[in-house]
Scaffold this motif. Structure first.
Motif, PDB file in Angstrom:
ATOM      1  N   PHE A  40       5.025 -11.137  -4.437  1.00  0.00           N
ATOM      2  CA  PHE A  40       3.581 -11.212  -4.268  1.00  0.00           C
ATOM      3  C   PHE A  40       2.900  -9.870  -4.037  1.00  0.00           C
ATOM      4  N   LYS A  41       3.629  -8.880  -3.505  1.00  0.00           N
ATOM      5  CA  LYS A  41       3.008  -7.586  -3.225  1.00  0.00           C
ATOM      6  C   LYS A  41       4.094  -6.528  -3.036  1.00  0.00           C
ATOM      7  N   SER A  42       3.675  -5.278  -3.056  1.00  0.00           N
ATOM      8  CA  SER A  42       4.558  -4.170  -2.692  1.00  0.00           C
ATOM      9  C   SER A  42       3.885  -3.394  -1.573  1.00  0.00           C
ATOM     10  N   TRP A  43       4.692  -2.730  -0.733  1.00  0.00           N
ATOM     11  CA  TRP A  43       4.123  -2.055   0.421  1.00  0.00           C
ATOM     12  C   TRP A  43       4.917  -0.802   0.762  1.00  0.00           C
ATOM     13  N   ALA A  44       4.261   0.079   1.506  1.00  0.00           N
ATOM     14  CA  ALA A  44       4.902   1.311   1.981  1.00  0.00           C
ATOM     15  C   ALA A  44       4.049   1.891   3.102  1.00  0.00           C
ATOM     16  N   ILE A  45       4.683   2.750   3.910  1.00  0.00           N
ATOM     17  CA  ILE A  45       3.952   3.497   4.931  1.00  0.00           C
ATOM     18  C   ILE A  45       3.482   4.795   4.288  1.00  0.00           C
ATOM     19  N   GLU A  46       2.220   5.116   4.500  1.00  0.00           N
ATOM     20  CA  GLU A  46       1.663   6.376   4.032  1.00  0.00           C
ATOM     21  C   GLU A  46       0.899   7.016   5.179  1.00  0.00           C
ATOM     22  N   ARG A  47       0.962   8.341   5.243  1.00  0.00           N
ATOM     23  CA  ARG A  47       0.194   9.077   6.250  1.00  0.00           C
ATOM     24  C   ARG A  47      -1.061   9.640   5.618  1.00  0.00           C
ATOM     25  N   ASP A  48      -2.160   9.571   6.343  1.00  0.00           N
ATOM     26  CA  ASP A  48      -3.390  10.199   5.896  1.00  0.00           C
ATOM     27  C   ASP A  48      -3.155  11.707   5.875  1.00  0.00           C
ATOM     28  N   GLU A  49      -3.434  12.354   4.768  1.00  0.00           N
ATOM     29  CA  GLU A  49      -3.145  13.775   4.635  1.00  0.00           C
ATOM     30  C   GLU A  49      -3.958  14.632   5.601  1.00  0.00           C
ATOM     31  N   MET A  56      -0.085   1.232   6.821  1.00  0.00           N
ATOM     32  CA  MET A  56       0.685   0.365   5.952  1.00  0.00           C
ATOM     33  C   MET A  56      -0.226   0.081   4.763  1.00  0.00           C
ATOM     34  N   VAL A  57       0.275   0.425   3.598  1.00  0.00           N
ATOM     35  CA  VAL A  57      -0.502   0.256   2.375  1.00  0.00           C
ATOM     36  C   VAL A  57       0.241  -0.742   1.504  1.00  0.00           C
ATOM     37  N   TRP A  58      -0.475  -1.711   0.975  1.00  0.00           N
ATOM     38  CA  TRP A  58       0.165  -2.655   0.076  1.00  0.00           C
ATOM     39  C   TRP A  58      -0.755  -2.955  -1.088  1.00  0.00           C
ATOM     40  N   VAL A  59      -0.122  -3.317  -2.190  1.00  0.00           N
ATOM     41  CA  VAL A  59      -0.833  -3.687  -3.412  1.00  0.00           C
ATOM     42  C   VAL A  59      -0.437  -5.118  -3.721  1.00  0.00           C
ATOM     43  N   ASP A  60      -1.452  -5.988  -3.847  1.00  0.00           N
ATOM     44  CA  ASP A  60      -1.141  -7.393  -4.120  1.00  0.00           C
ATOM     45  C   ASP A  60      -0.951  -7.617  -5.620  1.00  0.00           C
ATOM     46  N   ARG A  61      -0.649  -8.856  -5.964  1.00  0.00           N
ATOM     47  CA  ARG A  61      -0.337  -9.224  -7.344  1.00  0.00           C
ATOM     48  C   ARG A  61      -1.502  -8.921  -8.299  1.00  0.00           C
ATOM     49  N   GLN A  62      -2.720  -8.979  -7.785  1.00  0.00           N
ATOM     50  CA  GLN A  62      -3.889  -8.700  -8.622  1.00  0.00           C
ATOM     51  C   GLN A  62      -4.164  -7.197  -8.755  1.00  0.00           C
ATOM     52  N   GLY A  63      -3.374  -6.369  -8.081  1.00  0.00           N
ATOM     53  CA  GLY A  63      -3.556  -4.927  -8.181  1.00  0.00           C
ATOM     54  C   GLY A  63      -4.532  -4.345  -7.173  1.00  0.00           C
ATOM     55  N   GLU A  64      -4.943  -5.160  -6.199  1.00  0.00           N
ATOM     56  CA  GLU A  64      -5.868  -4.668  -5.179  1.00  0.00           C
ATOM     57  C   GLU A  64      -5.105  -3.934  -4.078  1.00  0.00           C
ATOM     58  N   ASN A  65      -5.627  -2.767  -3.673  1.00  0.00           N
ATOM     59  CA  ASN A  65      -5.021  -1.977  -2.602  1.00  0.00           C
ATOM     60  C   ASN A  65      -5.572  -2.408  -1.254  1.00  0.00           C
ATOM     61  N   HIS A  66      -4.700  -2.471  -0.280  1.00  0.00           N
ATOM     62  CA  HIS A  66      -5.078  -2.780   1.102  1.00  0.00           C
ATOM     63  C   HIS A  66      -4.444  -1.718   1.987  1.00  0.00           C
ATOM     64  N   ARG A  67      -5.121  -1.391   3.080  1.00  0.00           N
ATOM     65  CA  ARG A  67      -4.631  -0.338   3.974  1.00  0.00           C
ATOM     66  C   ARG A  67      -4.965  -0.711   5.409  1.00  0.00           C
ATOM     67  N   GLU A  68      -3.952  -0.637   6.273  1.00  0.00           N
ATOM     68  CA  GLU A  68      -4.146  -0.994   7.676  1.00  0.00           C
ATOM     69  C   GLU A  68      -3.439   0.041   8.557  1.00  0.00           C
TER      70      GLU A  68
END
Length: 121
Positions: A40-49, A56-68
């Motif tokens: 349903f989605k892919s996720w990874a930890i990313e640091r703000d540069e 935690m950043v994830w992309v859902d099946r529809q290609g929408e990016n989410h960030r928390e």
């Protein structure tokens, strides 16, 4: 603990347990930084540069990016490791590649690219 004692380091049970837990935290953090996913989605930890704050950043099946925003468990684990190493007179190396031990300890300074003499926690 025995390997650290052979290296000349006196480590209490509590400190050894704290180092072990920190290594597990750092290892899992590195795994998630590399990314994971399911059907349903892919996720990874990313640091703000700019700020260094982890998300935690994830992309859902529809290609929408989410960030928390998430707690910085990596910084906390490294702070605990640094405190213990300072107290016992040790040096540490944090390996960010999740394919091995994330933390190595030694009584001698550890060069950036040669941590083979250090003890894997």
């Amino acid at each position: 603990m025995n390997d650290l004692a052979r290296d000349g380091l006196e480590v209490s049970f509590e400190d050894a347990n704290t180092l072990r837990r920190a290594q597990l935290t750092l290892h899992r953090w590195a795994e998630i930084e590399c990314g994971d996913g399911d059907d349903f989605k892919s996720w990874a930890i990313e640091r703000d540069e700019a700020t260094g704050i982890p998300y935690m950043v994830w992309v859902d099946r529809q290609g929408e990016n989410h960030r928390e925003r998430i707690p910085d468990r990596e910084a906390g684990a490294l702070r605990r490791v640094a405190e213990i190493c300072k107290r016992i007179g040790a040096h540490y190396y944090h390996q960010t590649d999740p394919r091995g031990s994330a933390l190595r300890i030694s009584s001698k300074p550890i060069p950036e690219n040669d941590y083979t003499h250090a003890v894997a926690v």
